[in-house]
Design a protein around this motif. Structure first.
Motif, PDB file in Angstrom:
ATOM      1  N   ALA A 211       1.395  -0.672  -0.376  1.00 40.22           N
ATOM      2  CA  ALA A 211      -0.546  -0.284  -0.089  1.00 40.22           C
ATOM      3  C   ALA A 211       0.919   0.831   0.102  1.00 40.22           C
ATOM      4  CB  ALA A 211      -0.653  -0.249   1.221  1.00 40.22           C
ATOM      5  N   SER A 212       0.591   2.181  -0.294  1.00 40.36           N
ATOM      6  CA  SER A 212       1.095   3.557  -0.522  1.00 40.36           C
ATOM      7  C   SER A 212       0.608   4.590  -0.090  1.00 40.36           C
ATOM      8  CB  SER A 212       0.299   4.457  -1.647  1.00 40.36           C
ATOM      9  OG  SER A 212      -0.905   4.787  -1.765  1.00 40.36           O
ATOM     10  N   TYR A 213       2.226   5.272   0.839  1.00 43.11           N
ATOM     11  CA  TYR A 213       1.249   6.464   2.513  1.00 43.11           C
ATOM     12  C   TYR A 213       0.379   7.318   2.316  1.00 43.11           C
ATOM     13  CZ  TYR A 213       6.432   5.383   4.389  1.00 43.11           C
ATOM     14  OH  TYR A 213       7.550   4.425   4.885  1.00 43.11           O
ATOM     15  N   PRO A 214      -0.352   7.620   0.946  1.00 42.31           N
ATOM     16  CA  PRO A 214      -1.546   8.000   0.934  1.00 42.31           C
ATOM     17  C   PRO A 214      -2.621   7.053   1.709  1.00 42.31           C
ATOM     18  CG  PRO A 214      -0.207   9.081  -0.670  1.00 42.31           C
ATOM     19  CD  PRO A 214       0.335   8.268  -0.231  1.00 42.31           C
TER      20      PRO A 214
ATOM     21  N   ALA B 106      -6.228   4.671   6.184  1.00 43.29           N
ATOM     22  CA  ALA B 106      -6.242   3.772   7.155  1.00 43.29           C
ATOM     23  C   ALA B 106      -5.931   3.298   8.126  1.00 43.29           C
ATOM     24  CB  ALA B 106      -5.257   1.857   6.222  1.00 43.29           C
ATOM     25  N   MET B 107      -4.695   4.868   8.962  1.00 46.54           N
ATOM     26  CA  MET B 107      -4.869   4.686  10.028  1.00 46.54           C
ATOM     27  C   MET B 107      -5.800   5.797  10.533  1.00 46.54           C
ATOM     28  SD  MET B 107      -0.481   6.743  11.533  1.00 46.54           S
ATOM     29  CE  MET B 107      -0.486   6.479  13.390  1.00 46.54           C
ATOM     30  N   GLN B 108      -6.184   6.595   9.753  1.00 51.17           N
ATOM     31  CA  GLN B 108      -6.775   7.271  10.697  1.00 51.17           C
ATOM     32  C   GLN B 108      -8.313   6.547  11.199  1.00 51.17           C
ATOM     33  OE1 GLN B 108      -7.596  10.908   8.187  1.00 51.17           O
ATOM     34  NE2 GLN B 108     -10.083  11.329   8.984  1.00 51.17           N
ATOM     35  N   VAL B 109      -8.370   6.106   9.542  1.00 52.90           N
ATOM     36  CA  VAL B 109     -10.057   5.260  10.322  1.00 52.90           C
ATOM     37  C   VAL B 109      -9.818   4.313  11.255  1.00 52.90           C
ATOM     38  CG1 VAL B 109     -10.590   6.069   7.569  1.00 52.90           C
ATOM     39  CG2 VAL B 109      -9.618   4.042   8.277  1.00 52.90           C
ATOM     40  N   TYR B 110      -8.998   3.340  10.717  1.00 50.24           N
ATOM     41  CA  TYR B 110      -8.920   2.513  11.886  1.00 50.24           C
ATOM     42  C   TYR B 110      -8.284   3.263  13.332  1.00 50.24           C
ATOM     43  CZ  TYR B 110      -6.053  -0.939  14.703  1.00 50.24           C
ATOM     44  OH  TYR B 110      -6.225  -2.051  16.107  1.00 50.24           O
ATOM     45  N   ASN B 111      -7.712   4.451  13.905  1.00 46.56           N
ATOM     46  CA  ASN B 111      -8.135   5.347  14.938  1.00 46.56           C
ATOM     47  C   ASN B 111      -9.341   5.787  15.451  1.00 46.56           C
ATOM     48  OD1 ASN B 111      -5.694   4.934  15.435  1.00 46.56           O
ATOM     49  ND2 ASN B 111      -4.528   6.461  14.433  1.00 46.56           N
ATOM     50  N   GLU B 112     -10.174   5.652  14.439  1.00 42.29           N
ATOM     51  CA  GLU B 112     -11.727   6.394  14.747  1.00 42.29           C
ATOM     52  C   GLU B 112     -12.521   5.183  15.040  1.00 42.29           C
ATOM     53  OE1 GLU B 112     -13.174   8.874  10.811  1.00 42.29           O
ATOM     54  OE2 GLU B 112     -11.836   9.814  11.384  1.00 42.29           O
TER      55      GLU B 112
ATOM     56  N   GLU C 164     -12.592  -3.615   8.726  1.00 41.81           N
ATOM     57  CA  GLU C 164     -12.736  -3.458   7.588  1.00 41.81           C
ATOM     58  C   GLU C 164     -14.406  -3.989   7.236  1.00 41.81           C
ATOM     59  OE1 GLU C 164     -11.637  -8.287   7.420  1.00 41.81           O
ATOM     60  OE2 GLU C 164     -10.070  -7.580   8.768  1.00 41.81           O
ATOM     61  N   GLU C 165     -15.582  -4.290   7.982  1.00 44.50           N
ATOM     62  CA  GLU C 165     -16.530  -4.955   6.748  1.00 44.50           C
ATOM     63  C   GLU C 165     -17.080  -3.246   6.538  1.00 44.50           C
ATOM     64  OE1 GLU C 165     -16.260  -5.750  10.024  1.00 44.50           O
ATOM     65  OE2 GLU C 165     -15.280  -8.278   9.228  1.00 44.50           O
ATOM     66  N   ASP C 166     -16.651  -1.385   6.998  1.00 43.97           N
ATOM     67  CA  ASP C 166     -17.582  -0.632   6.979  1.00 43.97           C
ATOM     68  C   ASP C 166     -16.922  -0.233   5.307  1.00 43.97           C
ATOM     69  OD1 ASP C 166     -18.060   0.339   9.016  1.00 43.97           O
ATOM     70  OD2 ASP C 166     -16.001   0.490   9.667  1.00 43.97           O
ATOM     71  N   PHE C 167     -15.721  -1.240   4.659  1.00 42.50           N
ATOM     72  CA  PHE C 167     -15.314  -1.256   3.461  1.00 42.50           C
ATOM     73  C   PHE C 167     -15.333  -2.017   2.569  1.00 42.50           C
ATOM     74  CE2 PHE C 167     -12.645   1.276   6.972  1.00 42.50           C
ATOM     75  CZ  PHE C 167     -13.094   2.336   6.938  1.00 42.50           C
ATOM     76  N   THR C 168     -15.076  -1.979   1.368  1.00 49.40           N
ATOM     77  CA  THR C 168     -15.169  -3.271   0.220  1.00 49.40           C
ATOM     78  C   THR C 168     -13.898  -2.352  -0.859  1.00 49.40           C
ATOM     79  OG1 THR C 168     -16.934  -1.054  -1.249  1.00 49.40           O
ATOM     80  CG2 THR C 168     -17.509  -3.053   0.378  1.00 49.40           C
ATOM     81  N   GLY C 169     -13.480  -3.626  -1.726  1.00 47.76           N
ATOM     82  CA  GLY C 169     -12.699  -3.362  -2.364  1.00 47.76           C
ATOM     83  C   GLY C 169     -11.520  -2.697  -1.898  1.00 47.76           C
ATOM     84  N   ARG C 170     -10.640  -1.663  -2.768  1.00 48.30           N
ATOM     85  CA  ARG C 170      -9.423  -1.064  -2.670  1.00 48.30           C
ATOM     86  C   ARG C 170      -9.585  -1.244  -1.440  1.00 48.30           C
ATOM     87  NH1 ARG C 170      -4.314  -2.631  -2.765  1.00 48.30           N
ATOM     88  NH2 ARG C 170      -2.475  -0.599  -2.460  1.00 48.30           N
ATOM     89  N   LYS C 171      -9.711  -0.779  -0.646  1.00 53.01           N
ATOM     90  CA  LYS C 171     -10.292   0.072   0.671  1.00 53.01           C
ATOM     91  C   LYS C 171     -10.008  -1.024   1.829  1.00 53.01           C
ATOM     92  CE  LYS C 171     -12.259   4.771  -0.205  1.00 53.01           C
ATOM     93  NZ  LYS C 171     -13.180   5.772   1.008  1.00 53.01           N
TER      94      LYS C 171
ATOM     95  N   VAL D 261      -6.702  -2.323   1.720  1.00 55.17           N
ATOM     96  CA  VAL D 261      -5.790  -1.262   1.940  1.00 55.17           C
ATOM     97  C   VAL D 261      -6.020  -1.777   4.175  1.00 55.17           C
ATOM     98  CG1 VAL D 261      -4.850   0.610   2.950  1.00 55.17           C
ATOM     99  CG2 VAL D 261      -4.959   0.144   0.278  1.00 55.17           C
ATOM    100  N   PHE D 262      -7.321  -1.826   4.518  1.00 56.57           N
ATOM    101  CA  PHE D 262      -7.177  -1.546   5.786  1.00 56.57           C
ATOM    102  C   PHE D 262      -6.985  -2.909   5.971  1.00 56.57           C
ATOM    103  CE2 PHE D 262      -9.756  -2.259   9.607  1.00 56.57           C
ATOM    104  CZ  PHE D 262     -10.122  -1.193   9.795  1.00 56.57           C
ATOM    105  N   LYS D 263      -6.952  -3.674   5.641  1.00 59.47           N
ATOM    106  CA  LYS D 263      -6.395  -5.201   6.412  1.00 59.47           C
ATOM    107  C   LYS D 263      -5.012  -4.885   5.993  1.00 59.47           C
ATOM    108  CE  LYS D 263     -10.072  -7.948   4.250  1.00 59.47           C
ATOM    109  NZ  LYS D 263     -10.597  -9.069   3.210  1.00 59.47           N
ATOM    110  N   ILE D 264      -4.696  -4.721   4.740  1.00 57.29           N
ATOM    111  CA  ILE D 264      -2.635  -4.264   5.120  1.00 57.29           C
ATOM    112  C   ILE D 264      -2.585  -3.923   6.664  1.00 57.29           C
ATOM    113  CG2 ILE D 264      -1.189  -3.474   4.436  1.00 57.29           C
ATOM    114  CD1 ILE D 264      -2.611  -3.944   1.353  1.00 57.29           C
ATOM    115  N   TYR D 265      -2.682  -2.746   6.855  1.00 61.77           N
ATOM    116  CA  TYR D 265      -2.810  -1.815   7.615  1.00 61.77           C
ATOM    117  C   TYR D 265      -2.810  -2.733   8.677  1.00 61.77           C
ATOM    118  CZ  TYR D 265      -2.406   1.788  11.231  1.00 61.77           C
ATOM    119  OH  TYR D 265      -2.820   2.856  12.584  1.00 61.77           O
ATOM    120  N   LYS D 266      -4.194  -3.304   9.590  1.00 60.23           N
ATOM    121  CA  LYS D 266      -4.011  -4.138  10.631  1.00 60.23           C
ATOM    122  C   LYS D 266      -3.216  -4.921  10.784  1.00 60.23           C
ATOM    123  CE  LYS D 266      -8.482  -5.530  12.469  1.00 60.23           C
ATOM    124  NZ  LYS D 266      -9.605  -6.400  11.870  1.00 60.23           N
ATOM    125  N   ARG D 267      -2.794  -5.389   9.674  1.00 59.75           N
ATOM    126  CA  ARG D 267      -2.141  -7.008  10.545  1.00 59.75           C
ATOM    127  C   ARG D 267      -0.659  -6.549   9.854  1.00 59.75           C
ATOM    128  NH1 ARG D 267      -1.858  -8.360   5.232  1.00 59.75           N
ATOM    129  NH2 ARG D 267       0.137  -8.090   4.215  1.00 59.75           N
TER     130      ARG D 267
END
Length: 262
Positions: free
Chosen positions: A206-209, A214-220, A224-231, A234-240
């Motif tokens: 995943a890119s830094y942007p 992902a960091m922002q929405v994770y801290n909120e 991962e159920e809140d998103f689909t597709g690429r988002k 990326v959320f799964k990558i960040y969380k892992r």
């Protein structure tokens, strides 16, 4: 972000910390990347002594060229900046002759990559001790507190972290403000630990942007159920990465002995 004010705040923080610690200034490992370029420039702005240290280990030519371009520019702009180069390639190769290289290749390669970072940390602290300097860290907020994309006791082994509360995008803004060379600002971020041009995005997936988002929405509190597709991907990558590298982001665990056992 109020770039000018944030920049001055960091410069003042660096200078006050160094003066209170009664040291001469800072040593920074310069890699040819934006983080080390920004940190070394911020340190130079304090007016205190700054040692820019190159520590190549089978380094890609593009990384070396960018690092040297930045150091050359910095020395022209600031009289308090000097540089040194320690070629750690022979040290690294000798290390490899004394340890086992058996096992799954990917695991061995990662262990050796982390060894490169730890050899550099040792070198930085050698020069810091020699010249009474502080080792200035170059990690940003996404790397240090999001995905933990650094080596424990390698580039994570520092005396102070001037940009660790800045997202990567904010580091770029300060880099532009401080007139960091365009070649560095345009280059794909890389840790340079494998001796090739693979980028951070190649390694993380995943890119830094994307990671900032992902960091922002994770801290909120999003899941991962809140998103689909690429988002969602990326959320799964960040969380892992966040989960796997949490041990880098928290204090070293201490086994506390109950009072009734003492």
């Amino acid at each position: 972000m109020q770039t000018e004010k944030v920049t001055q705040h960091i410069i003042n923080w660096l200078k006050n910390y160094a003066l209170n610690a009664r040291v001469n200034g800072f040593v920074v490992g310069v890699s040819g990347g934006v983080d080390s370029a920004v940190v070394s420039t911020l340190c130079a702005e304090t007016g205190l002594e700054v040692l820019c240290l190159e520590m190549p280990i089978h380094q890609a030519a593009s990384h070396v060229n960018r690092a040297q371009e930045h150091i050359s520019q910095l020395k022209k702009r600031y009289k308090n900046v000097r540089d040194a180069k320690t070629d750690l390639t022979p040290v690294f190769e000798e290390f490899k002759t004394e340890v086992s290289l058996e096992g799954e290749q990917a695991i061995v390669d990662m262990a050796l990559a982390n060894t490169r970072a730890r050899l550099r940390m040792t070198t930085l602290y050698y020069y810091a001790g020699l010249h009474k300097l502080l080792v200035a860290g170059t990690g940003n907020k996404v790397e240090d507190f999001g995905v933990g994309f650094y080596t424990k006791y390698g580039d994570g082994g520092v005396d102070l972290s001037p940009i660790a509360d800045l997202m990567k995008s904010e580091v770029y803004k300060i880099g532009e403000y401080l007139k960091v060379p365009g070649s560095i600002l345009k280059a794909a971020p890389t840790d340079g630990l494998f001796g090739d041009d693979r980028s951070d995005e190649d390694q993380i997936g995943a890119s830094y942007p994307e990671l900032e988002w992902a960091m922002q929405v994770y801290n909120e509190g999003k899941t991962e159920e809140d998103f689909t597709g690429r988002k969602q991907e990326v959320f799964k990558i960040y969380k892992r990465y966040n989960r796997a590298n949490k041990h880098k982001m928290i204090p070293i665990p201490i086994c506390e002995i109950p009072k009734n056992l003492k």
